[in-house]
Design a protein around this motif. Structure first.
Motif, PDB file in Angstrom:
ATOM      1  N   ILE A 218      37.566  44.914  36.768  1.00 13.37           N
ATOM      2  CA  ILE A 218      38.610  44.059  36.227  1.00 13.37           C
ATOM      3  C   ILE A 218      40.142  43.902  36.497  1.00 13.37           C
ATOM      4  CG2 ILE A 218      39.503  43.365  33.744  1.00 13.37           C
ATOM      5  CD1 ILE A 218      37.547  44.910  32.597  1.00 13.37           C
ATOM      6  N   GLY A 219      40.333  45.208  37.167  1.00 11.39           N
ATOM      7  CA  GLY A 219      41.839  45.440  37.593  1.00 11.39           C
ATOM      8  C   GLY A 219      42.104  44.887  38.783  1.00 11.39           C
ATOM      9  N   LEU A 220      40.999  44.267  39.677  1.00 16.67           N
ATOM     10  CA  LEU A 220      41.499  43.663  40.783  1.00 16.67           C
ATOM     11  C   LEU A 220      41.807  42.127  40.545  1.00 16.67           C
ATOM     12  CD1 LEU A 220      39.033  44.858  43.625  1.00 16.67           C
ATOM     13  CD2 LEU A 220      41.533  44.536  43.762  1.00 16.67           C
ATOM     14  N   CYS A 221      40.875  41.425  39.668  1.00 18.13           N
ATOM     15  CA  CYS A 221      41.222  40.087  39.424  1.00 18.13           C
ATOM     16  C   CYS A 221      42.187  39.548  38.478  1.00 18.13           C
ATOM     17  CB  CYS A 221      39.758  39.521  38.997  1.00 18.13           C
ATOM     18  SG  CYS A 221      38.577  39.871  40.596  1.00 18.13           S
ATOM     19  N   LEU A 222      42.177  40.270  37.356  1.00 14.62           N
ATOM     20  CA  LEU A 222      42.823  39.844  35.963  1.00 14.62           C
ATOM     21  C   LEU A 222      44.595  39.951  36.549  1.00 14.62           C
ATOM     22  CD1 LEU A 222      43.275  38.739  33.230  1.00 14.62           C
ATOM     23  CD2 LEU A 222      43.034  41.008  32.509  1.00 14.62           C
ATOM     24  N   PRO A 223      44.970  41.221  36.937  1.00 15.39           N
ATOM     25  CA  PRO A 223      46.138  41.320  37.402  1.00 15.39           C
ATOM     26  C   PRO A 223      46.665  40.670  38.600  1.00 15.39           C
ATOM     27  CG  PRO A 223      45.259  43.649  37.202  1.00 15.39           C
ATOM     28  CD  PRO A 223      44.153  42.554  37.230  1.00 15.39           C
ATOM     29  N   TRP A 224      45.719  40.161  39.636  1.00 10.83           N
ATOM     30  CA  TRP A 224      46.129  39.210  40.680  1.00 10.83           C
ATOM     31  C   TRP A 224      46.342  37.812  40.104  1.00 10.83           C
ATOM     32  CZ3 TRP A 224      47.324  38.108  45.305  1.00 10.83           C
ATOM     33  CH2 TRP A 224      47.050  36.961  45.768  1.00 10.83           C
TER      34      TRP A 224
ATOM     35  N   HIS B 168      39.373  53.609  28.374  1.00 16.39           N
ATOM     36  CA  HIS B 168      39.642  52.187  27.774  1.00 16.39           C
ATOM     37  C   HIS B 168      40.845  51.778  27.341  1.00 16.39           C
ATOM     38  CE1 HIS B 168      35.203  52.234  28.430  1.00 16.39           C
ATOM     39  NE2 HIS B 168      35.340  51.046  28.113  1.00 16.39           N
ATOM     40  N   ASN B 169      42.092  52.715  27.898  1.00 12.44           N
ATOM     41  CA  ASN B 169      43.282  52.193  27.527  1.00 12.44           C
ATOM     42  C   ASN B 169      44.224  52.867  28.841  1.00 12.44           C
ATOM     43  OD1 ASN B 169      46.286  52.781  26.797  1.00 12.44           O
ATOM     44  ND2 ASN B 169      45.632  52.174  24.858  1.00 12.44           N
ATOM     45  N   ASP B 170      44.894  51.719  29.814  1.00 15.49           N
ATOM     46  CA  ASP B 170      45.463  52.238  30.962  1.00 15.49           C
ATOM     47  C   ASP B 170      46.637  52.939  30.885  1.00 15.49           C
ATOM     48  OD1 ASP B 170      43.394  51.156  32.642  1.00 15.49           O
ATOM     49  OD2 ASP B 170      44.090  49.055  32.012  1.00 15.49           O
ATOM     50  N   TYR B 171      47.194  52.874  29.579  1.00 17.42           N
ATOM     51  CA  TYR B 171      48.662  53.424  29.412  1.00 17.42           C
ATOM     52  C   TYR B 171      48.066  55.116  29.070  1.00 17.42           C
ATOM     53  CZ  TYR B 171      49.452  48.697  28.992  1.00 17.42           C
ATOM     54  OH  TYR B 171      49.840  47.159  29.133  1.00 17.42           O
ATOM     55  N   LEU B 172      47.038  55.340  28.169  1.00 13.64           N
ATOM     56  CA  LEU B 172      46.932  56.792  27.860  1.00 13.64           C
ATOM     57  C   LEU B 172      46.324  57.127  29.245  1.00 13.64           C
ATOM     58  CD1 LEU B 172      45.361  56.295  24.336  1.00 13.64           C
ATOM     59  CD2 LEU B 172      47.562  57.391  25.050  1.00 13.64           C
ATOM     60  N   TRP B 173      45.259  56.308  29.764  1.00 12.91           N
ATOM     61  CA  TRP B 173      45.026  56.968  31.190  1.00 12.91           C
ATOM     62  C   TRP B 173      46.070  57.544  31.980  1.00 12.91           C
ATOM     63  CZ3 TRP B 173      45.907  54.307  36.009  1.00 12.91           C
ATOM     64  CH2 TRP B 173      45.139  54.788  37.018  1.00 12.91           C
TER      65      TRP B 173
ATOM     66  N   LEU C 203      43.293  47.680  25.202  1.00  9.04           N
ATOM     67  CA  LEU C 203      41.784  47.842  24.777  1.00  9.04           C
ATOM     68  C   LEU C 203      40.914  47.956  25.623  1.00  9.04           C
ATOM     69  CD1 LEU C 203      42.669  44.863  22.230  1.00  9.04           C
ATOM     70  CD2 LEU C 203      42.990  47.430  21.729  1.00  9.04           C
ATOM     71  N   ASN C 204      41.185  48.055  26.792  1.00  5.73           N
ATOM     72  CA  ASN C 204      40.108  48.149  27.946  1.00  5.73           C
ATOM     73  C   ASN C 204      40.717  48.773  29.016  1.00  5.73           C
ATOM     74  OD1 ASN C 204      37.246  47.784  29.302  1.00  5.73           O
ATOM     75  ND2 ASN C 204      37.283  46.288  27.773  1.00  5.73           N
ATOM     76  N   SER C 205      39.918  49.083  30.070  1.00  4.46           N
ATOM     77  CA  SER C 205      40.251  49.544  31.307  1.00  4.46           C
ATOM     78  C   SER C 205      40.706  48.330  32.424  1.00  4.46           C
ATOM     79  CB  SER C 205      39.427  50.483  32.025  1.00  4.46           C
ATOM     80  OG  SER C 205      39.209  51.546  31.140  1.00  4.46           O
ATOM     81  N   ALA C 206      41.484  47.413  31.846  1.00  5.22           N
ATOM     82  CA  ALA C 206      41.892  46.175  32.644  1.00  5.22           C
ATOM     83  C   ALA C 206      42.592  46.350  33.858  1.00  5.22           C
ATOM     84  CB  ALA C 206      42.788  45.222  31.739  1.00  5.22           C
ATOM     85  N   LEU C 207      43.148  47.514  34.219  1.00  9.88           N
ATOM     86  CA  LEU C 207      43.746  47.806  35.566  1.00  9.88           C
ATOM     87  C   LEU C 207      42.949  49.037  36.228  1.00  9.88           C
ATOM     88  CD1 LEU C 207      47.572  48.118  34.110  1.00  9.88           C
ATOM     89  CD2 LEU C 207      46.451  46.209  35.337  1.00  9.88           C
ATOM     90  N   ARG C 208      42.440  50.112  35.670  1.00 12.70           N
ATOM     91  CA  ARG C 208      42.071  51.357  36.082  1.00 12.70           C
ATOM     92  C   ARG C 208      40.559  50.828  36.718  1.00 12.70           C
ATOM     93  NH1 ARG C 208      38.623  53.656  37.906  1.00 12.70           N
ATOM     94  NH2 ARG C 208      38.330  55.980  37.979  1.00 12.70           N
TER      95      ARG C 208
END
Length: 422
Positions: free
Chosen positions: A377-383, A315-320, A368-373
């Motif tokens: 979420i990480g297909l649509c929001l970054p797109w 739930h944190n892509d930078y820490l991931w 605050l979430n896995s918005a990329l991983r």
């Protein structure tokens, strides 16, 4: 000509299906990539990518991923995490490789389906909509796909707030500010009551404040007044907020206190507390090279509370990325986000401001979430956010081409010129 138009139409299709299940999102991505490869102009697209300010940040991120893969330890989840790492970068590059017209068509698809989904939400709230899997995640909270939808509504709400602020500063068009702000409040209500998401609501509030700073940064007194008004309105909204929203934030604070006291449960903030603390420890165990691509799940099962050992992302892509690739890995991903925000900040007009709030939403969501991983979420929001960024790279007022001619006037300033001067 047909092959060129195919890319345009598939870009619009990809924009249109962002609220649909993740399998449809993958399919749209694959079809658009095939259309690009078959449509020619690859040299032109390559030149466009290399000219983008985001080219080298993305290349650095990919290069470090490959370095860690080559010299680091491998795990059962290495292949899966490597795929998602490259999927994140390819989604960004795909948006940046589009022509101006293709990006415009993709955003048209996104705006059209967003209006359709708003109608679905109204029908659902009125108990007039049959229960179907295809729209269930849009009209009610159904896991991470609903979080994706809430974040997309946040981008829309922040965008209309930007339009409202622009018209508020325009003596001839100030009356358009009201409808824009009403739409922003509607989006806030959706992410509060229909698809309750603290991440989305926090991102929207931050983006409204950031939009004020972006618009009036050369006029400190006006900016101070605007920020004061925003905080007053926000305070009134919080004071009059529905009990459900207040309870959700109070629960979050209570869960943090419980976690600090050593309690363990599947509560949202308790889970995040342990994830963030233990993932930071993973990164600091090997700060230079990290534990290896795919390390997080295996290490989490060893270190995390047993009741939470089924989780597969922190739930944190930078820490991931930091747990896998050390501090350089964290910085390589964060560099992409910060560089994107900076590119939008440098452009002082409405197009830059729209990109600014979109990229801030993505930056916050990835914190605050896995918005990329998480591909849901990480297909649509970054797109969508990188489509906003793609238009920031264009001259003039590209957003006027997104809406039909009768509506494009919302992107015109007081003197009738394009909003580049706003």
């Amino acid at each position: 000509m047909l092959r060129t138009r195919l890319v345009r139409h598939l870009a619009a299709f990809w924009g249109f299906v962002v609220y649909m299940p993740v399998g449809v999102n993958y399919g749209a991505t694959f079809l658009l990539l095939l259309a690009m490869l078959a449509g020619g102009s690859l040299r032109e697209r390559g030149a466009r990518l290399r000219a983008s300010p985001l080219w080298w940040p993305i290349v650095i991120y990919l290069a470090w991923t490959l370095v860690v893969l080559a010299i680091g330890q491998h795990y059962p989840e290495t292949a899966e995490n490597l795929f998602h790492g490259f999927r994140i970068a390819s989604t960004m590059l795909l948006a940046l490789a589009l022509t101006r017209a293709e990006a415009v068509w993709a955003l048209r698809g996104f705006l059209l389906v967003s209006m359709i989904n708003l109608l679905l939400i109204v029908l659902h709230q009125a108990h007039l909509l049959p229960d179907q899997q295809i729209w269930r995640a849009v009209v009610s909270l159904q896991g991470n796909k609903s979080i994706n939808d809430a974040l997309l509504f946040t981008v829309l709400g922040a965008s209309t707030a930007v339009l409202g602020l622009a018209h508020l500063a325009d003596a001839r068009r100030w009356h358009w500010a009201g409808p824009a702000f009403v739409f922003t409040v509607l989006m806030a209500l959706i992410v509060t009551l229909v698809l309750p998401s603290r991440t989305s609501l926090v991102a929207m509030l931050v983006c409204v404040v950031a939009a004020c700073v972006h618009q009036w940064r050369s006029h400190p007194r006006i900016m101070a007044g605007a920020l004061a008004a925003v905080f007053v309105v926000a305070g009134l909204l919080v004071w009059q907020a529905p009990a459900e929203m207040k309870d959700k934030f109070e629960l979050g604070l209570h869960e943090v206190e419980q976690a600090q006291a050593g309690e363990v449960s599947e509560g949202s903030m308790i889970t995040r507390y342990y994830m963030y603390r233990l993932t930071t420890e993973m990164m600091l165990d090997k700060p230079l090279i990290g534990l290896g691509i795919g390390a997080w799940t295996s290490e989490w099962k060893k270190r995390g509370p047993k009741v939470l050992d089924y989780k597969n992302m922190p739930h944190n892509d930078y820490l991931w990325m930091g747990s896998q690739g050390g501090i350089p890995g964290l910085l390589s991903l964060l560099f992409i986000m910060v560089a994107s925000v900076w590119v939008c900040w440098r452009r002082a007009d409405l197009t830059g401001r729209l990109g600014f709030v979109a990229m801030l939403t993505l930056l916050i969501a990835a914190s605050l979430n896995s918005a990329l991983r998480d591909a849901q979420i990480g297909l649509c929001l970054p797109w969508i956010c990188f489509l906003y960024l793609r238009l920031v790279e264009e001259s003039g007022s590209p957003w006027r081409e997104v809406l039909p001619a009768r509506l494009s006037g919302v992107f015109v300033s007081a003197d009738g010129s394009p909003t580049h001067s706003l």
